[in-house]
Write a protein that holds these residues in place. Structure first.
Motif, PDB file in Angstrom:
ATOM      1  N   UNK A 267       0.850  -1.187   0.000  1.00 27.64           N
ATOM      2  CA  UNK A 267       0.000   0.000   0.000  1.00 27.64           C
ATOM      3  C   UNK A 267       0.881   1.231   0.000  1.00 27.64           C
ATOM      4  N   UNK A 268       0.425   2.331  -0.583  1.00 34.49           N
ATOM      5  CA  UNK A 268       1.218   3.569  -0.551  1.00 34.49           C
ATOM      6  C   UNK A 268       1.269   4.137   0.864  1.00 34.49           C
ATOM      7  N   UNK A 269       2.307   4.919   1.120  1.00 34.55           N
ATOM      8  CA  UNK A 269       2.429   5.524   2.449  1.00 34.55           C
ATOM      9  C   UNK A 269       2.831   4.493   3.479  1.00 34.55           C
ATOM     10  N   UNK A 270       1.971   4.271   4.443  1.00 34.41           N
ATOM     11  CA  UNK A 270       2.216   3.281   5.496  1.00 34.41           C
ATOM     12  C   UNK A 270       1.843   1.908   4.951  1.00 34.41           C
ATOM     13  N   UNK A 271       2.853   1.093   4.613  1.00 38.32           N
ATOM     14  CA  UNK A 271       2.551  -0.197   3.988  1.00 38.32           C
ATOM     15  C   UNK A 271       2.081  -1.218   5.027  1.00 38.32           C
ATOM     16  N   UNK A 272       1.805  -2.436   4.544  1.00 41.33           N
ATOM     17  CA  UNK A 272       1.264  -3.447   5.436  1.00 41.33           C
ATOM     18  C   UNK A 272       2.182  -3.821   6.575  1.00 41.33           C
ATOM     19  N   UNK A 273       3.494  -3.862   6.310  1.00 42.30           N
ATOM     20  CA  UNK A 273       4.436  -4.222   7.366  1.00 42.30           C
ATOM     21  C   UNK A 273       4.438  -3.166   8.477  1.00 42.30           C
ATOM     22  N   UNK A 274       4.488  -1.893   8.077  1.00 36.02           N
ATOM     23  CA  UNK A 274       4.495  -0.823   9.077  1.00 36.02           C
ATOM     24  C   UNK A 274       3.159  -0.769   9.814  1.00 36.02           C
ATOM     25  N   UNK A 275       2.074  -0.998   9.094  1.00 34.65           N
ATOM     26  CA  UNK A 275       0.758  -1.002   9.731  1.00 34.65           C
ATOM     27  C   UNK A 275       0.642  -2.145  10.732  1.00 34.65           C
ATOM     28  N   UNK A 276       1.146  -3.315  10.358  1.00 36.90           N
ATOM     29  CA  UNK A 276       1.126  -4.459  11.273  1.00 36.90           C
ATOM     30  C   UNK A 276       1.898  -4.152  12.550  1.00 36.90           C
ATOM     31  N   UNK A 277       3.027  -3.499  12.405  1.00 39.94           N
ATOM     32  CA  UNK A 277       3.834  -3.142  13.585  1.00 39.94           C
ATOM     33  C   UNK A 277       3.049  -2.229  14.520  1.00 39.94           C
ATOM     34  N   UNK A 278       2.340  -1.234  13.957  1.00 42.95           N
ATOM     35  CA  UNK A 278       1.548  -0.319  14.791  1.00 42.95           C
ATOM     36  C   UNK A 278       0.372  -1.059  15.430  1.00 42.95           C
ATOM     37  N   UNK A 279      -0.252  -1.956  14.666  1.00 47.61           N
ATOM     38  CA  UNK A 279      -1.365  -2.729  15.228  1.00 47.61           C
ATOM     39  C   UNK A 279      -0.898  -3.542  16.425  1.00 47.61           C
ATOM     40  N   UNK A 280       0.266  -4.164  16.301  1.00 48.84           N
ATOM     41  CA  UNK A 280       0.776  -5.007  17.383  1.00 48.84           C
ATOM     42  C   UNK A 280       1.157  -4.177  18.607  1.00 48.84           C
ATOM     43  N   UNK A 281       1.392  -2.867  18.435  1.00 50.55           N
ATOM     44  CA  UNK A 281       1.631  -2.002  19.577  1.00 50.55           C
ATOM     45  C   UNK A 281       0.366  -1.806  20.402  1.00 50.55           C
ATOM     46  N   UNK A 282      -0.791  -2.015  19.763  1.00 47.90           N
ATOM     47  CA  UNK A 282      -2.055  -1.673  20.406  1.00 47.90           C
ATOM     48  C   UNK A 282      -2.936  -2.868  20.752  1.00 47.90           C
ATOM     49  N   UNK A 283      -2.801  -3.956  20.005  1.00 48.36           N
ATOM     50  CA  UNK A 283      -3.744  -5.056  20.186  1.00 48.36           C
ATOM     51  C   UNK A 283      -3.153  -6.359  19.671  1.00 48.36           C
ATOM     52  N   UNK A 284      -3.719  -7.459  20.158  1.00 49.90           N
ATOM     53  CA  UNK A 284      -3.301  -8.801  19.740  1.00 49.90           C
ATOM     54  C   UNK A 284      -4.311  -9.415  18.778  1.00 49.90           C
ATOM     55  N   UNK A 285      -5.139  -8.587  18.129  1.00 51.04           N
ATOM     56  CA  UNK A 285      -6.159  -9.072  17.213  1.00 51.04           C
ATOM     57  C   UNK A 285      -5.520  -9.903  16.094  1.00 51.04           C
ATOM     58  N   UNK A 286      -6.123 -11.031  15.699  1.00 51.23           N
ATOM     59  CA  UNK A 286      -5.558 -11.830  14.604  1.00 51.23           C
ATOM     60  C   UNK A 286      -5.487 -11.040  13.299  1.00 51.23           C
ATOM     61  N   UNK A 287      -4.372 -11.177  12.593  1.00 51.63           N
ATOM     62  CA  UNK A 287      -4.147 -10.460  11.331  1.00 51.63           C
ATOM     63  C   UNK A 287      -3.794 -11.471  10.245  1.00 51.63           C
ATOM     64  N   UNK A 288      -4.526 -11.399   9.135  1.00 52.80           N
ATOM     65  CA  UNK A 288      -4.232 -12.208   7.957  1.00 52.80           C
ATOM     66  C   UNK A 288      -3.662 -11.278   6.892  1.00 52.80           C
ATOM     67  N   UNK A 289      -2.420 -11.508   6.487  1.00 51.54           N
ATOM     68  CA  UNK A 289      -1.778 -10.686   5.468  1.00 51.54           C
ATOM     69  C   UNK A 289      -2.220 -11.142   4.088  1.00 51.54           C
ATOM     70  N   UNK A 290      -2.453 -10.161   3.210  1.00 50.69           N
ATOM     71  CA  UNK A 290      -2.924 -10.431   1.853  1.00 50.69           C
ATOM     72  C   UNK A 290      -1.970  -9.751   0.881  1.00 50.69           C
ATOM     73  N   UNK A 291      -1.381 -10.531  -0.043  1.00 50.26           N
ATOM     74  CA  UNK A 291      -0.389  -9.938  -0.937  1.00 50.26           C
ATOM     75  C   UNK A 291      -0.297 -10.708  -2.241  1.00 50.26           C
ATOM     76  N   UNK A 292       0.251 -10.048  -3.259  1.00 53.01           N
ATOM     77  CA  UNK A 292       0.483 -10.694  -4.554  1.00 53.01           C
ATOM     78  C   UNK A 292       1.801 -11.443  -4.579  1.00 53.01           C
ATOM     79  N   UNK A 293       2.614 -11.291  -3.533  1.00 54.79           N
ATOM     80  CA  UNK A 293       3.929 -11.922  -3.495  1.00 54.79           C
ATOM     81  C   UNK A 293       3.825 -13.295  -2.844  1.00 54.79           C
ATOM     82  N   UNK A 294       4.223 -14.323  -3.599  1.00 55.98           N
ATOM     83  CA  UNK A 294       4.032 -15.691  -3.120  1.00 55.98           C
ATOM     84  C   UNK A 294       5.311 -16.331  -2.595  1.00 55.98           C
ATOM     85  N   UNK A 295       6.416 -15.584  -2.560  1.00 57.05           N
ATOM     86  CA  UNK A 295       7.688 -16.160  -2.142  1.00 57.05           C
ATOM     87  C   UNK A 295       7.684 -16.614  -0.696  1.00 57.05           C
TER      88      UNK A 295
END
Length: 239
Positions: free
Chosen positions: A57-85
């Motif tokens: 995502x532009x700006x705050x990407x998924x990795x940075x957003x996940x880091x901020x989410x983990x600062x605030x909550x333990x809610x389950x997160x499913x990552x969605x991406x076009x990269x299959x590596x």
């Protein structure tokens, strides 16, 4: 899964629309965010039980957003991406994601994975932990997060939604110095974007005045640490 609250974060409107339709047909309640900063703003109000989070995502990407989410909550997160590596999946799981699905995804597979995360969270107690702490209390202040109610010395204090988010950001980080940029992220969901840094000083001032209107002195719990930011100094409850 019926009735579960899901937050979908993706910068592509078509993907968000597809996910909303799929999840709502399965009986879930869906909130959307078009980027990471909006997701952080929505997170507090939506209190999701699971987050579907795009990586690119532009700006705050998924990795940075996940880091901020983990600062605030333990809610389950499913990552969605076009990269299959494999390394991308490893990175996601090591960063605190609970699962990882690549685009294009199968509808039934995605629903099954979200269902598994919700069941696991319910079994382990993470479903209760996913929401921000319901109450906070010290000798001066009591906060009912679920009902957005604040009492100071047992007197009700009316706050705007932004002032309330600022107060909860402070009490969730007691005795920790929070910089202007950290508060912009936690309260406005925007550390480097269009929100002016002067807003922090302005709203800290608003919040202090409302607390001090009850406390009647200048010794409030919000301490200015010159050159660094602000710190919440909780008062110990009376024995």
């Amino acid at each position: 899964m019926t009735g579960a609250r899901i937050l979908v974060v993706d910068d592509e409107p078509d993907v968000r629309g597809l996910l909303r339709e799929m999840l709502e047909r399965a009986g879930m309640t869906v909130r959307e965010a078009a980027d990471g900063r909006e997701a952080l703003r929505v997170l507090f109000d939506a209190r999701p039980e699971c987050i579907v989070l795009d990586v690119t995502m532009p700006g705050l990407d998924g990795w940075a957003t996940l880091e901020r989410i983990r600062d605030m909550t333990d809610v389950p997160v499913l990552m969605l991406t076009a990269r299959a590596g494999e390394m991308e999946k490893v990175r996601g799981l090591q960063a605190g994601a609970d699962d990882y699905v690549t685009k294009p995804f199968g509808r039934q597979e995605l629903l099954a994975r979200i269902g598994a995360l919700l069941r696991r969270a319910s079994t382990t107690g993470r479903a209760a932990e996913a929401a921000p702490r319901e109450t906070y209390e010290d000798a001066l202040v009591r906060i009912d997060v679920a009902n957005a109610e604040v009492r100071v010395l047992d007197q009700p204090v009316s706050l705007t939604p932004l002032e309330f988010r600022l107060l909860t950001a402070f009490v969730r980080h007691p005795d920790q110095v929070l910089s202007r940029d950290q508060l912009l992220e936690l309260v406005w969901g925007d550390a480097t974007g269009g929100v002016a840094g002067e807003q922090v000083k302005l709203y800290v001032g608003y919040l202090r005045r409302k607390l001090h209107a009850v406390l009647g002195d200048d010794d409030g719990p919000i301490e200015t640490v010159r050159g660094f930011g602000y710190r919440w100094r909780p008062s110990a409850p009376d024995a």
